[in-house]
Write a protein that holds these residues in place. Structure first.
Motif, PDB file in Angstrom:
ATOM      1  N   GLN A  42      -0.044  14.483 -10.715  1.00 29.10           N
ATOM      2  CA  GLN A  42      -0.769  15.103  -9.839  1.00 29.10           C
ATOM      3  C   GLN A  42      -0.389  16.649  -9.909  1.00 29.10           C
ATOM      4  O   GLN A  42       0.540  17.177  -9.861  1.00 29.10           O
ATOM      5  N   PRO A  44       0.694  -1.213  -0.088  1.00 31.15           N
ATOM      6  CA  PRO A  44      -0.132  -0.167  -0.111  1.00 31.15           C
ATOM      7  C   PRO A  44       0.816   1.489  -0.038  1.00 31.15           C
ATOM      8  O   PRO A  44       0.351   2.430  -0.407  1.00 31.15           O
ATOM      9  N   ARG A  45       2.174   1.255   0.440  1.00 31.07           N
ATOM     10  CA  ARG A  45       3.011   2.321   0.296  1.00 31.07           C
ATOM     11  C   ARG A  45       3.614   2.782  -1.059  1.00 31.07           C
ATOM     12  O   ARG A  45       4.042   3.709  -1.245  1.00 31.07           O
ATOM     13  N   THR A  46       3.455   1.925  -1.969  1.00 31.12           N
ATOM     14  CA  THR A  46       4.010   2.066  -3.182  1.00 31.12           C
ATOM     15  C   THR A  46       3.400   3.195  -4.076  1.00 31.12           C
ATOM     16  O   THR A  46       2.324   3.619  -4.149  1.00 31.12           O
ATOM     17  N   ALA A  47       4.519   3.930  -4.640  1.00 34.12           N
ATOM     18  CA  ALA A  47       4.351   5.095  -5.382  1.00 34.12           C
ATOM     19  C   ALA A  47       4.119   4.659  -6.948  1.00 34.12           C
ATOM     20  O   ALA A  47       5.126   3.839  -7.089  1.00 34.12           O
ATOM     21  N   ARG A  98       9.898   3.154   0.599  1.00 32.40           N
ATOM     22  CA  ARG A  98       8.406   3.257  -0.420  1.00 32.40           C
ATOM     23  C   ARG A  98       9.007   2.487  -1.736  1.00 32.40           C
ATOM     24  O   ARG A  98       9.748   3.185  -2.273  1.00 32.40           O
ATOM     25  N   LEU A 128       2.302   8.710  -8.100  1.00 33.05           N
ATOM     26  CA  LEU A 128       0.940   8.857  -7.575  1.00 33.05           C
ATOM     27  C   LEU A 128       0.624   7.641  -6.727  1.00 33.05           C
ATOM     28  O   LEU A 128       1.320   6.808  -6.630  1.00 33.05           O
ATOM     29  N   SER A 129      -0.640   7.751  -5.916  1.00 31.60           N
ATOM     30  CA  SER A 129      -1.288   6.477  -5.385  1.00 31.60           C
ATOM     31  C   SER A 129      -1.268   5.508  -6.234  1.00 31.60           C
ATOM     32  O   SER A 129      -1.923   5.708  -7.531  1.00 31.60           O
ATOM     33  N   ALA A 130      -1.258   4.368  -5.819  1.00 30.93           N
ATOM     34  CA  ALA A 130      -1.513   3.103  -6.826  1.00 30.93           C
ATOM     35  C   ALA A 130      -3.009   3.080  -7.110  1.00 30.93           C
ATOM     36  O   ALA A 130      -3.237   2.429  -8.158  1.00 30.93           O
ATOM     37  N   SER A 131      -3.942   3.647  -6.251  1.00 30.32           N
ATOM     38  CA  SER A 131      -5.173   3.868  -6.485  1.00 30.32           C
ATOM     39  C   SER A 131      -5.503   4.252  -7.983  1.00 30.32           C
ATOM     40  O   SER A 131      -6.605   4.308  -8.286  1.00 30.32           O
ATOM     41  N   VAL A 132      -4.634   5.401  -8.423  1.00 34.85           N
ATOM     42  CA  VAL A 132      -5.061   5.782  -9.773  1.00 34.85           C
ATOM     43  C   VAL A 132      -5.087   4.785 -10.706  1.00 34.85           C
ATOM     44  O   VAL A 132      -5.710   5.185 -11.779  1.00 34.85           O
TER      45      VAL A 132
END
Length: 300
Positions: A46, A31-34, A78, A55-59
């Motif tokens: 961003q 979850p820390r991954t950029a 990270r 960016l957040s991986a959620s992108v």
């Protein structure tokens, strides 16, 4: 303004000596991954002042699929991954004010991300472009697959292993006493002159490449050559090797195909080109190694 050369700063720990083949899969689940995302050749940022390419991986949830993914390294603890999306993915971000889609050269010129991120973007663009161009084995023509967390492609058919490449380019400021040689290509912005440059050929030293390219492009014979500095140039994946060469002759001769003009400039000319006060000529962009070469020569 004496800005740093673009793309030369990269704070990532690459882990190349101990690269874990499973690093890519592990980072994708962390979850820390950029995430550095390129839609074709265009980084997705961003927005901000400055913005960021991390960016957040959620992108990735906004992108229906991606073509390749590479483990770049770590920033502290990270992980950082680079992801290649289809060029059409730009349409998913163009109307969102939280993001910006900008070419890598403009990002550097306009300072849209911190300087530390430019080297990471250059690394990501070069690697992802290499993967996009090397989906088939150069040895047997069979499809290849990503391996070693993105730093190799393997051919299951013949067993060949393929590694990312960087193409060396010599870029040189040729001097003779109190003057230097610069040329202009048709694609350059108005008034701009820059250093001559060319690809290093197989079996050729850096010094001989400087001499050969200078003679081929401008008809000038070069003697002593000394190395100055270098710059990653991710268009698509070059390393610019900056040199100073001493001219042995004065008379310029160019064919008009690669260069539309070449001429000698005095140090006074160059000073005014650098500060923008010259009426007729302009210096290359501060992000370019050519700017650093002429700036250092003026100081000498």
């Amino acid at each position: 303004m004496n800005r740093p050369i673009g793309y030369i700063t990269n704070p990532l720990v690459r882990h190349s000596a101990e690269r874990d083949p499973e690093a890519l899969a592990k980072a994708a689940q962390d979850p820390r991954t950029a995430m550095v995302i390129l839609a074709g050749d265009l980084p997705i940022l961003q927005a901000g002042e400055p913005g960021t390419s991390l960016l957040s991986a959620s992108v990735l949830n906004r992108i229906p699929g991606h073509q390749e993914q590479v483990f770049l390294g770590t920033l502290g603890d990270r992980p950082v991954l680079a992801t290649l999306a289809a060029p059409e993915a730009t349409e998913l971000f163009q109307d969102d004010p939280a993001f910006a889609v900008v070419d890598l050269r403009s990002i550097a010129v306009r300072g849209l991300v911190p300087e530390d991120e430019l080297g990471m973007l250059a690394m990501a663009k070069s690697l992802l472009d290499w993967h996009r161009r090397h989906r088939f084995c150069a040895n047997c023509g069979a499809p290849t697959s990503l391996a070693q967390a993105g730093f190799r492609r393997d051919c299951a058919a013949c067993g060949a292993q393929h590694f990312p490449r960087t193409d060396p380019v010599v870029i040189m400021l040729i001097t003779r006493g109190d003057k230097c040689l610069m040329g202009r290509q048709p694609r350059f912005v108005e008034k701009m002159y820059s250093c001559l440059a060319g690809f290093l050929e197989p079996g050729e030293t850096i010094e001989d490449a400087v001499r050969r390219e200078t003679f081929e492009e401008a008809g000038i014979r070069v003697g002593a050559v000394r190395y100055m500095t270098s710059q990653p140039w991710p268009f698509p994946s070059n390393i610019m090797i900056g040199c100073i060469g001493e001219a042995l002759t004065d008379e310029i001769a160019f064919d008009g195909e690669e260069l539309e003009d070449a001429r000698w400039f005095t140090k006074d000319d160059v000073r005014r080109m650098l500060d923008g006060s010259h009426e007729h000529y302009a210096a290359p962009s501060p992000i370019a190694i050519a700017n650093r070469l002429i700036r250092e020569w003026v100081k000498e």
